[in-house]
Design an enzyme around this catalytic site. Structure first.
Site, PDB file in Angstrom:
ATOM      1  N   GLY A  19       0.813  -1.211   0.000  1.00  0.00           N
ATOM      2  CA  GLY A  19       0.000   0.000   0.000  1.00  0.00           C
ATOM      3  C   GLY A  19       0.848   1.264   0.000  1.00  0.00           C
ATOM      4  O   GLY A  19       0.554   2.229  -0.713  1.00  0.00           O
ATOM      5  N   CYS A  20       1.897   1.264   0.783  1.00  0.00           N
ATOM      6  CA  CYS A  20       2.766   2.448   0.875  1.00  0.00           C
ATOM      7  C   CYS A  20       3.517   2.671  -0.429  1.00  0.00           C
ATOM      8  O   CYS A  20       3.747   3.809  -0.838  1.00  0.00           O
ATOM      9  CB  CYS A  20       3.728   2.312   2.049  1.00  0.00           C
TER      10      CYS A  20
END
Length: 157
Positions: free
Chosen positions: A48-49
């Site tokens: 996600g990051c």
């Protein structure tokens, strides 16, 4: 984390000085006179990051042209940030808040829901700080995917 610890539009952005991926000190005051997007993320090189950072990378020219700089902040060590930057071709500063003091001051660290459990951790958050150092936008619990596109629409860029 209680709502009272969160920043709101018009609040003075808490000052910080943190090390970047190369070990240089970067301060929020370095950006006075320009608008800056400050986003907090849990960990470099996670799916996600990585998606969120790459979306900022891909939108950086448009954001810069509209007068917005971008700073990403996580609890990672500078060496991990450097590896993340190099692996993903990131072209904006990544800052290390290893003790999470800046995240706490900005309301981006505390209780959150993770897979149905209440845990302590980084609350994925994005802020727009205006040229005078005041909060122009405060977005908490944002989703990594599609977040940058929505932010660009909100900013009209």
């Amino acid at each position: 984390m209680s709502e009272q610890n969160r920043l709101s539009i018009g609040d003075k952005a808490p000052e910080f000085s943190l090390l970047d991926a190369d070990g240089n000190t970067v301060s929020l005051s370095d950006y006075r006179g320009r608008s800056v997007v400050v986003y907090f993320y849990p960990a470099a090189s996670t799916p996600g990051c990585t998606k969120e950072a790459c979306d900022f990378r891909d939108s950086l020219a448009v954001l810069n042209d509209a007068g917005f700089d971008v700073l990403g902040i996580s609890p990672d060590k500078p060496a991990k940030l450097a590896a993340f930057r190099d692996a993903e071709g990131l072209t904006f500063p990544l800052l290390a808040d290893e003790d999470k003091s800046v995240m706490t001051a900005w309301g981006a660290f505390g209780e959150k829901q993770n897979y149905g459990k209440t845990v302590q951790g980084v609350i994925r958050s994005t802020f727009v700080v205006d040229a005078d150092g005041k909060i122009a936008k405060a977005l908490y619990n944002v989703k990594a995917t599609g977040h940058v596109e929505r932010l660009r629409k909100d900013l009209g860029v």
